[in-house]
Design a protein around this motif. Sequence first.
Motif, mmCIF file in Angstrom:
data_model
loop_
_atom_site.group_PDB
_atom_site.id
_atom_site.type_symbol
_atom_site.label_atom_id
_atom_site.label_comp_id
_atom_site.label_asym_id
_atom_site.label_seq_id
_atom_site.Cartn_x
_atom_site.Cartn_y
_atom_site.Cartn_z
ATOM 1 N N GLY A 1 0.725 -1.161 0.198
ATOM 2 C CA GLY A 1 -0.043 0.352 -0.150
ATOM 3 C C GLY A 1 0.878 1.159 -0.080
ATOM 4 N N ASP B 1 2.391 1.719 3.767
ATOM 5 C CA ASP B 1 2.631 0.374 4.163
ATOM 6 C C ASP B 1 4.074 1.023 5.275
ATOM 7 O OD1 ASP B 1 1.271 -1.321 3.472
ATOM 8 O OD2 ASP B 1 2.427 -2.302 1.807
ATOM 9 N N ALA C 1 -5.637 3.030 6.355
ATOM 10 C CA ALA C 1 -5.982 1.639 6.772
ATOM 11 C C ALA C 1 -5.714 0.895 5.647
ATOM 12 C CB ALA C 1 -6.793 1.316 7.744
ATOM 13 N N ALA C 2 -6.563 1.127 4.424
ATOM 14 C CA ALA C 2 -6.642 0.478 3.272
ATOM 15 C C ALA C 2 -5.091 0.496 2.668
ATOM 16 C CB ALA C 2 -7.848 1.100 2.551
ATOM 17 N N GLU C 3 -4.387 1.577 2.761
ATOM 18 C CA GLU C 3 -3.158 1.747 2.281
ATOM 19 C C GLU C 3 -1.971 1.323 2.990
ATOM 20 O OE1 GLU C 3 -2.299 2.688 -0.980
ATOM 21 O OE2 GLU C 3 -4.480 2.751 -1.557
ATOM 22 N N GLY C 4 -2.351 0.412 4.301
ATOM 23 C CA GLY C 4 -1.132 -0.233 5.014
ATOM 24 C C GLY C 4 -0.856 0.511 6.044
ATOM 25 N N ARG D 1 -1.133 2.103 9.932
ATOM 26 C CA ARG D 1 -1.695 1.796 11.331
ATOM 27 C C ARG D 1 -1.922 3.148 11.779
ATOM 28 N NH1 ARG D 1 4.183 -0.774 13.498
ATOM 29 N NH2 ARG D 1 4.811 0.798 11.710
ATOM 30 N N ILE E 1 -11.678 -1.075 10.987
ATOM 31 C CA ILE E 1 -10.249 -1.058 10.401
ATOM 32 C C ILE E 1 -9.695 -2.499 10.713
ATOM 33 C CG2 ILE E 1 -7.840 -0.481 10.687
ATOM 34 C CD1 ILE E 1 -9.036 2.467 11.125
ATOM 35 N N ARG E 2 -9.872 -2.861 11.792
ATOM 36 C CA ARG E 2 -9.574 -4.170 12.401
ATOM 37 C C ARG E 2 -10.199 -5.463 11.683
ATOM 38 N NH1 ARG E 2 -8.850 -3.374 18.900
ATOM 39 N NH2 ARG E 2 -6.760 -2.286 18.732
ATOM 40 N N GLY F 1 -6.605 -4.334 9.094
ATOM 41 C CA GLY F 1 -5.644 -3.440 9.467
ATOM 42 C C GLY F 1 -5.268 -3.256 10.832
ATOM 43 N N ALA F 2 -4.561 -2.462 11.384
ATOM 44 C CA ALA F 2 -4.194 -2.280 12.705
ATOM 45 C C ALA F 2 -4.670 -0.607 13.018
ATOM 46 C CB ALA F 2 -2.863 -2.192 12.838
ATOM 47 N N ALA F 3 -5.381 -0.429 14.322
ATOM 48 C CA ALA F 3 -5.671 0.699 14.645
ATOM 49 C C ALA F 3 -5.977 0.750 16.417
ATOM 50 C CB ALA F 3 -7.156 1.148 14.248
#
Length: 306
Positions: A2, A5, A27-30, A32, A59-60, A64-66
């Motif tokens: 992403g 990233d 988040a969609a582009e990597g 956090r 997101i999770r 993804g990570a958030a």
Amino acid sequence: MGLCDGRVVVVTGAGRGLGRAHALAFAAEGARVVVNDLGVGLDGRPGPDSPAARVVDEIRAGGGAAVAHGGDIATEEGAATLLHTALTAYGRLDTLVNNAGFLRDRMLVNLGEDDFDAVLRVHVKGHFLPLRHAAAHWRAEAKAGRPVAARVVNTTSGAGLLGSVGQGNYAAAKAGIVALTLVAAAELGRYGVQVNAVAPAARTRMTARAFADLAALPEDVAPLVVWLGSAASAGVTGRVFEAEGGRLTVMEGWRPGPTADKGARHTPAEAGETALKLLARSEPPRPVYGAEPVSGSAASSTPDGS
């Protein structure tokens, strides 16, 4: 791979509207993401719950990570814990998106001091404090010899660029954000920090009543914000963009127009005569949003969704 990233991104006011769209897009582009939201109503007063956790769950759920942050970023403590949350959860901070805000619209003669102060507090101070804490961190990183490719994206408005009838407090705050952006870009470039601003137009809670027919969505604004917040935007700093739907515009701001130099002090009458001649040679200003039509120009209202 992403566009973001490996980057850690903080988005303020990210529980709904534009901020939520930005957080999800990063988040969609990597990236956090630290999702900040105090969970207040349109007027800035406390609401029944905070939506930040719901965005984190989204997101999770997408892999993804958030993490959530519920502090008031217009306070010293809230801004400090915002940075601390990013560093504790992910060990770094790469991008700050200042987006939190609310409205208390009144015509000037009805605009109370409390409503003026409250709007300037959340918009201007709510941009300044997170920016100052992030900038201090990035300066320390740069001085320690660690490479910095940091990004700040501030949220201004067409109201701050042209003015908006019934929004004297909001327009003043958003104009202040533009000036803060320019100063921060000039001061922080030496540390590897780029600072830009976006004036969005989108249908959100803040615009739903006045602009029900506005087709542009927060998700239409987010791609530009993500690019500005990524390493791919290297070399772009101190700029202001408008974003509405598929239309992007680089705003060129105040530039010197016609000028005249007498070489000595004017009398008041001479100053007036010279000013009228210069005005006759100048471009007419664009109308203030919501103003009555002048010389056949159409009135308009700012569809800002910040």
